[in-house]
Design a protein around this motif. Structure first.
Motif, PDB file in Angstrom:
ATOM      1  N   ILE A 207      89.642  24.308 -50.698  1.00 36.76           N
ATOM      2  CA  ILE A 207      90.231  25.638 -50.855  1.00 36.76           C
ATOM      3  C   ILE A 207      91.551  25.581 -51.604  1.00 36.76           C
ATOM      4  CG2 ILE A 207      91.326  27.507 -49.530  1.00 36.76           C
ATOM      5  CD1 ILE A 207      89.007  27.120 -47.489  1.00 36.76           C
ATOM      6  N   ASN A 208      92.302  24.511 -51.425  1.00 36.90           N
ATOM      7  CA  ASN A 208      93.596  24.401 -52.088  1.00 36.90           C
ATOM      8  C   ASN A 208      93.524  23.696 -53.445  1.00 36.90           C
ATOM      9  OD1 ASN A 208      95.812  25.445 -50.119  1.00 36.90           O
ATOM     10  ND2 ASN A 208      94.364  24.328 -48.842  1.00 36.90           N
ATOM     11  N   HIS A 209      92.296  23.509 -53.927  1.00 41.85           N
ATOM     12  CA  HIS A 209      92.104  22.992 -55.287  1.00 41.85           C
ATOM     13  C   HIS A 209      91.653  24.161 -56.163  1.00 41.85           C
ATOM     14  CE1 HIS A 209      90.274  20.805 -58.656  1.00 41.85           C
ATOM     15  NE2 HIS A 209      91.066  19.802 -58.309  1.00 41.85           N
ATOM     16  N   PRO A 210      92.043  24.199 -57.437  1.00 38.96           N
ATOM     17  CA  PRO A 210      91.686  25.327 -58.303  1.00 38.96           C
ATOM     18  C   PRO A 210      90.198  25.637 -58.372  1.00 38.96           C
ATOM     19  CG  PRO A 210      93.367  23.988 -59.353  1.00 38.96           C
ATOM     20  CD  PRO A 210      92.951  23.249 -58.119  1.00 38.96           C
ATOM     21  N   ARG A 211      89.331  24.634 -58.180  1.00 42.43           N
ATOM     22  CA  ARG A 211      87.905  24.933 -58.251  1.00 42.43           C
ATOM     23  C   ARG A 211      87.422  25.651 -57.003  1.00 42.43           C
ATOM     24  NH1 ARG A 211      88.206  19.757 -56.342  1.00 42.43           N
ATOM     25  NH2 ARG A 211      86.435  18.742 -55.317  1.00 42.43           N
ATOM     26  N   GLY A 212      88.220  25.611 -55.937  1.00 40.45           N
ATOM     27  CA  GLY A 212      87.895  26.351 -54.725  1.00 40.45           C
ATOM     28  C   GLY A 212      88.422  27.769 -54.782  1.00 40.45           C
ATOM     29  N   LEU A 244      89.575  31.893 -46.611  1.00 38.32           N
ATOM     30  CA  LEU A 244      90.507  31.176 -47.481  1.00 38.32           C
ATOM     31  C   LEU A 244      91.907  31.149 -46.874  1.00 38.32           C
ATOM     32  CD1 LEU A 244      89.463  32.598 -50.990  1.00 38.32           C
ATOM     33  CD2 LEU A 244      88.761  30.427 -49.954  1.00 38.32           C
ATOM     34  N   LYS A 245      92.340  32.266 -46.331  1.00 39.61           N
ATOM     35  CA  LYS A 245      93.684  32.347 -45.740  1.00 39.61           C
ATOM     36  C   LYS A 245      93.847  31.387 -44.566  1.00 39.61           C
ATOM     37  CE  LYS A 245      94.896  37.117 -47.003  1.00 39.61           C
ATOM     38  NZ  LYS A 245      95.126  38.494 -46.491  1.00 39.61           N
ATOM     39  N   ALA A 246      92.752  31.123 -43.858  1.00 37.09           N
ATOM     40  CA  ALA A 246      92.822  30.239 -42.691  1.00 37.09           C
ATOM     41  C   ALA A 246      93.138  28.805 -43.088  1.00 37.09           C
ATOM     42  CB  ALA A 246      91.507  30.294 -41.916  1.00 37.09           C
ATOM     43  N   TYR A 247      92.865  28.456 -44.358  1.00 35.38           N
ATOM     44  CA  TYR A 247      93.069  27.077 -44.804  1.00 35.38           C
ATOM     45  C   TYR A 247      94.042  26.940 -45.970  1.00 35.38           C
ATOM     46  CZ  TYR A 247      89.091  25.970 -41.840  1.00 35.38           C
ATOM     47  OH  TYR A 247      88.259  25.817 -40.756  1.00 35.38           O
ATOM     48  N   ALA A 248      94.432  28.051 -46.563  1.00 33.90           N
ATOM     49  CA  ALA A 248      95.324  28.009 -47.724  1.00 33.90           C
ATOM     50  C   ALA A 248      96.702  27.497 -47.343  1.00 33.90           C
ATOM     51  CB  ALA A 248      95.432  29.386 -48.355  1.00 33.90           C
ATOM     52  N   GLN A 249      97.307  26.754 -48.255  1.00 35.54           N
ATOM     53  CA  GLN A 249      98.635  26.195 -48.032  1.00 35.54           C
ATOM     54  C   GLN A 249      99.534  26.493 -49.230  1.00 35.54           C
ATOM     55  OE1 GLN A 249      97.809  22.008 -47.400  1.00 35.54           O
ATOM     56  NE2 GLN A 249      97.186  22.325 -45.269  1.00 35.54           N
ATOM     57  N   GLY A 250     100.830  26.365 -49.029  1.00 35.06           N
ATOM     58  CA  GLY A 250     101.788  26.467 -50.127  1.00 35.06           C
ATOM     59  C   GLY A 250     101.691  27.756 -50.915  1.00 35.06           C
ATOM     60  N   GLU A 251     101.723  27.633 -52.251  1.00 40.29           N
ATOM     61  CA  GLU A 251     101.725  28.796 -53.128  1.00 40.29           C
ATOM     62  C   GLU A 251     100.473  29.649 -52.955  1.00 40.29           C
ATOM     63  OE1 GLU A 251     102.371  27.778 -57.172  1.00 40.29           O
ATOM     64  OE2 GLU A 251     104.308  26.786 -56.806  1.00 40.29           O
ATOM     65  N   LEU A 252      99.324  29.006 -52.740  1.00 35.60           N
ATOM     66  CA  LEU A 252      98.093  29.771 -52.573  1.00 35.60           C
ATOM     67  C   LEU A 252      98.169  30.671 -51.350  1.00 35.60           C
ATOM     68  CD1 LEU A 252      95.188  30.428 -53.423  1.00 35.60           C
ATOM     69  CD2 LEU A 252      94.424  28.490 -52.019  1.00 35.60           C
ATOM     70  N   ALA A 253      98.696  30.152 -50.261  1.00 33.85           N
ATOM     71  CA  ALA A 253      98.812  30.948 -49.038  1.00 33.85           C
ATOM     72  C   ALA A 253      99.653  32.187 -49.284  1.00 33.85           C
ATOM     73  CB  ALA A 253      99.415  30.106 -47.918  1.00 33.85           C
ATOM     74  N   GLY A 254     100.769  32.020 -49.972  1.00 36.48           N
ATOM     75  CA  GLY A 254     101.628  33.161 -50.260  1.00 36.48           C
ATOM     76  C   GLY A 254     100.968  34.145 -51.201  1.00 36.48           C
ATOM     77  N   ALA A 255     100.284  33.644 -52.215  1.00 39.13           N
ATOM     78  CA  ALA A 255      99.659  34.497 -53.222  1.00 39.13           C
ATOM     79  C   ALA A 255      98.501  35.304 -52.653  1.00 39.13           C
ATOM     80  CB  ALA A 255      99.183  33.655 -54.392  1.00 39.13           C
ATOM     81  N   LEU A 256      97.847  34.787 -51.612  1.00 39.76           N
ATOM     82  CA  LEU A 256      96.710  35.493 -51.023  1.00 39.76           C
ATOM     83  C   LEU A 256      97.125  36.682 -50.167  1.00 39.76           C
ATOM     84  CD1 LEU A 256      94.363  32.550 -49.914  1.00 39.76           C
ATOM     85  CD2 LEU A 256      93.848  34.297 -51.636  1.00 39.76           C
ATOM     86  N   THR A 257      98.378  36.757 -49.839  1.00 37.40           N
ATOM     87  CA  THR A 257      98.859  37.798 -48.916  1.00 37.40           C
ATOM     88  C   THR A 257      98.461  39.199 -49.362  1.00 37.40           C
ATOM     89  OG1 THR A 257     100.746  36.435 -48.282  1.00 37.40           O
ATOM     90  CG2 THR A 257     100.872  38.783 -47.793  1.00 37.40           C
ATOM     91  N   GLY A 258      98.628  39.506 -50.642  1.00 36.73           N
ATOM     92  CA  GLY A 258      98.347  40.862 -51.100  1.00 36.73           C
ATOM     93  C   GLY A 258      97.005  41.028 -51.783  1.00 36.73           C
ATOM     94  N   VAL A 259      96.133  40.037 -51.667  1.00 41.44           N
ATOM     95  CA  VAL A 259      94.831  40.090 -52.349  1.00 41.44           C
ATOM     96  C   VAL A 259      93.776  40.690 -51.427  1.00 41.44           C
ATOM     97  CG1 VAL A 259      92.982  38.694 -53.342  1.00 41.44           C
ATOM     98  CG2 VAL A 259      95.362  38.135 -53.837  1.00 41.44           C
TER      99      VAL A 259
END
Length: 277
Positions: A207-212, A244-259
């Motif tokens: 999930i934290n890799h771009p292909r995920g 995705l939010k359950a496993y996202a870390q770092g920048e991805l976790a923050g970016a998913l907030t408003g998606v």
């Protein structure tokens, strides 16, 4: 062959390559494999598969694990055959479910590696058209092994055993289809003891890799796994995003907030080898 005939054949290939989500196999329990023995003390030995993975799976600096198919020795191919034969000889229905899970996951991955080796070099596993049917695509429908008297295919293991029995979306991060777009083939075997950590680590890594999953210009792009098998991730964009939010870390976790929706999905079917054929 006429131009029109060649064109028609090409259109068929394109149609199969661009297979819609609705064509992905559904989870449908193969009843015979639901049996298990909670009191069983039988432990399955996965040391042979562990050695193979440690020898030939190479983690890349780009976060993608690749397999050195071109380096596998004759002796190690025989050892791989021996490991698969040993798993096929296990009385699976007499095992506990804790032992069954790694057996099916490791058997799926070992069979996938073996079928690639049998047809190597290939640019993609989808070029190994040995499944039954005129429009066969890949090896997934072919019966590759016999377990307790039942002929079993890769599709059987994933969609008729693993997905319906365990109902765990993390299964998709454990089985590997020998493609760059797939969750990594791990450098160690799954066992009953490490299964939970194995699944958690695999989910986080993919999930934290771009292909995920990745955010570009505020839009969410994901692996086609979340489209093909969206039913396993909640059945809609909201369910996938929650996963995705359950496993996202770092920048991805923050970016998913408003998606709130998925913009698009993609998948790289090129072979996950260390050398491009």
């Amino acid at each position: 062959m006429s131009f029109l005939t060649r064109l028609a054949a090409l259109l068929v290939v394109v149609a199969v390559w661009s297979m819609p989500a609705g064509a992905a196999p559904k989870a449908a329990l193969w009843d015979v494999w639901a049996a298990h023995d909670p009191a069983s003390a039988i432990a399955v030995d996965h040391a042979g598969w562990d050695r193979f993975l440690g020898q030939y799976v190479r983690p890349g600096s780009d976060g993608v694990n690749r397999v050195a198919y071109d380096e596998v020795t004759t002796a190690d191919r025989k050892a791989l055959d021996g490991y698969i034969d040993a798993l096929a000889a296990v009385p699976v229905r007499s095992l506990s479910q804790a032992e069954q899970l790694p057996l099916w996951v490791n058997l799926y991955n070992a069979l996938t590696v073996r079928v690639v080796l049998e047809h190597y070099p290939v640019a993609s596993i989808r070029d190994i058209d040995i499944s039954p049917g005129f429009f066969a695509d890949g090896p997934w429908g072919k019966k590759l092994v016999t377990v307790e008297g039942e002929a079993v295919s890769l599709d059987d293991i994933e969609h008729r055993i693993l997905r319906p029995i365990w109902s765990d979306p993390r299964i998709h991060y454990a089985v590997n289809c020998a493609s760059l777009g797939c969750p990594n083939l791990h450098t160690r075997a799954m066992t009953a003891e490490n299964a939970e950590a194995f699944l958690e680590e695999a989910a986080i890594a993919f999930i934290n890799h771009p292909r995920g999953a990745r955010i570009e210009d505020g839009k969410l792009y994901v692996s086609s796994i979340y489209d093909w098998f969206d039913v396993d991730f909640g059945g809609n964009d909201a369910g996938v995003i929650a996963h995705l939010k359950a496993y996202a870390q770092g920048e991805l976790a923050g970016a998913l907030t408003g998606v709130s929706r998925i913009a698009d999905d993609s998948y790289d079917w090129r072979l996950n080898g260390t050398v491009s054929p």
